[in-house]
Design a protein around this motif. Sequence first.
Motif, short mmCIF file in Angstrom:
data_model
loop_
_atom_site.label_atom_id
_atom_site.label_comp_id
_atom_site.label_asym_id
_atom_site.label_seq_id
_atom_site.Cartn_x
_atom_site.Cartn_y
_atom_site.Cartn_z
N GLY A 122 -76.21 -26.74 -35.01
CA GLY A 122 -75.52 -26.74 -33.72
C GLY A 122 -75.86 -25.54 -32.88
O GLY A 122 -76.92 -24.93 -33.03
N GLY A 123 -74.94 -25.16 -31.98
CA GLY A 123 -75.18 -24.02 -31.11
C GLY A 123 -76.18 -24.37 -30.02
O GLY A 123 -76.20 -25.49 -29.49
N LYS A 124 -77.04 -23.41 -29.69
CA LYS A 124 -78.07 -23.63 -28.67
C LYS A 124 -79.22 -24.43 -29.27
O LYS A 124 -80.03 -23.90 -30.03
N MET A 125 -79.30 -25.68 -28.90
CA MET A 125 -80.34 -26.55 -29.46
C MET A 125 -81.61 -26.46 -28.63
O MET A 125 -81.97 -27.38 -27.87
N LEU A 126 -82.29 -25.33 -28.74
CA LEU A 126 -83.51 -25.07 -28.00
C LEU A 126 -84.63 -24.74 -28.98
O LEU A 126 -84.38 -24.10 -30.01
N ALA A 127 -85.85 -25.11 -28.64
CA ALA A 127 -86.98 -24.90 -29.55
C ALA A 127 -87.18 -23.43 -29.88
O ALA A 127 -87.39 -23.06 -31.05
N HIS A 128 -87.12 -22.57 -28.86
CA HIS A 128 -87.37 -21.15 -29.12
C HIS A 128 -86.24 -20.51 -29.93
O HIS A 128 -86.46 -19.55 -30.66
N VAL A 129 -85.03 -21.06 -29.81
CA VAL A 129 -83.92 -20.58 -30.63
C VAL A 129 -84.15 -20.95 -32.09
O VAL A 129 -83.99 -20.13 -32.99
N ALA A 130 -84.56 -22.20 -32.32
CA ALA A 130 -84.84 -22.65 -33.69
C ALA A 130 -85.98 -21.84 -34.31
O ALA A 130 -85.95 -21.52 -35.51
N MET A 131 -86.97 -21.47 -33.51
CA MET A 131 -88.08 -20.67 -34.02
C MET A 131 -87.60 -19.29 -34.47
O MET A 131 -88.00 -18.78 -35.52
N GLU A 132 -86.72 -18.69 -33.67
CA GLU A 132 -86.17 -17.39 -34.05
C GLU A 132 -85.31 -17.51 -35.30
O GLU A 132 -85.37 -16.66 -36.20
N GLU A 133 -84.52 -18.58 -35.37
CA GLU A 133 -83.69 -18.80 -36.55
C GLU A 133 -84.56 -18.95 -37.81
O GLU A 133 -84.21 -18.44 -38.88
N ALA A 134 -85.69 -19.65 -37.66
CA ALA A 134 -86.60 -19.84 -38.79
C ALA A 134 -87.18 -18.51 -39.25
O ALA A 134 -87.26 -18.23 -40.45
N GLU A 135 -87.58 -17.66 -38.30
CA GLU A 135 -88.13 -16.36 -38.65
C GLU A 135 -87.09 -15.49 -39.36
O GLU A 135 -87.40 -14.80 -40.35
N VAL A 136 -85.86 -15.54 -38.86
CA VAL A 136 -84.79 -14.76 -39.48
C VAL A 136 -84.50 -15.28 -40.90
O VAL A 136 -84.32 -14.49 -41.83
#
Length: 276
Positions: A122-136
């Motif tokens: 959930g939260g901000k469903m944006l591609a660049h957000v998901a990419m940052e989440e993946a890196e973290v």
Amino acid sequence: RFLGTKVTIVEMLPDILMTEDIDIRKGLRSILEKQGVEIHVQMKVIGVQVKDGKVTVFCEDHEGKEHQLGGNQVLVAAGRSPCLEGIDLDRLGIATDGPFIKVNPRMETSVPGIYAIGDVIGGKMLAHVAMEEAEVAVDNILGRPREVDYTRMPNCIFTFPEVGSIGMTEEEARQRGGEIKVGKFSYPFSGRAQAEGSTDGFVKIIADPQTGEILGAHILGERATDLIGEVALAMTAEAVVEDLSAAVKGHPTFSECLKEAALAWEGRPLHFLGGG
């Protein structure tokens, strides 16, 4: 609309883009309506009928009155739900927050060693957000502790003109308590905007008047989705508004609009007429 198609927007909320700053909402709505886009707010869709290649949308406004809108195609943009088919969350013991997987700021679920990112949380469903989440998530898996900072995630809307935003809206900044200061620069006073004929829009910076800490920035206009990256970098580096105004920008460029907004925040704008 730019491809010659008649566009009608039906929005159930009181305004379009309710998560954006009020000036962005007002500005974009005015521009879209000038372009010929028909906008209905506080109206919900109660049914859709397809017949002979035509679509009829049945709507109800906030007063309970019913309306019919006709067209050839309907684009439904009412959000997304997580795709968790084949994952037995209960059996795994993974906690949820409504339909989404619950995670901590390190992207770890309630089960140690299991991580989740992207639309399923959930939260901000944006591609660049998901990419940052993946890196973290990967950093934490590899033993490099790190958390996601959602306050520095830019939003990009690819309308004509574009919208770019980051941090707090003016309403949110005022609600948090304490003083704020706003600097604003309008695109009509930009040499590059004049040269390209793209004079619709503005840059708005919200910051703490005592420290210069950037609380939020909102851009409506040409290259807005690129320009907001400059503010994201400034916020990540913990730069202040004075740093944005001190940077020398090439001329004529849209990047100058950001510098001008920072100068306006300081009370020393260069290019403006009246309230600019």
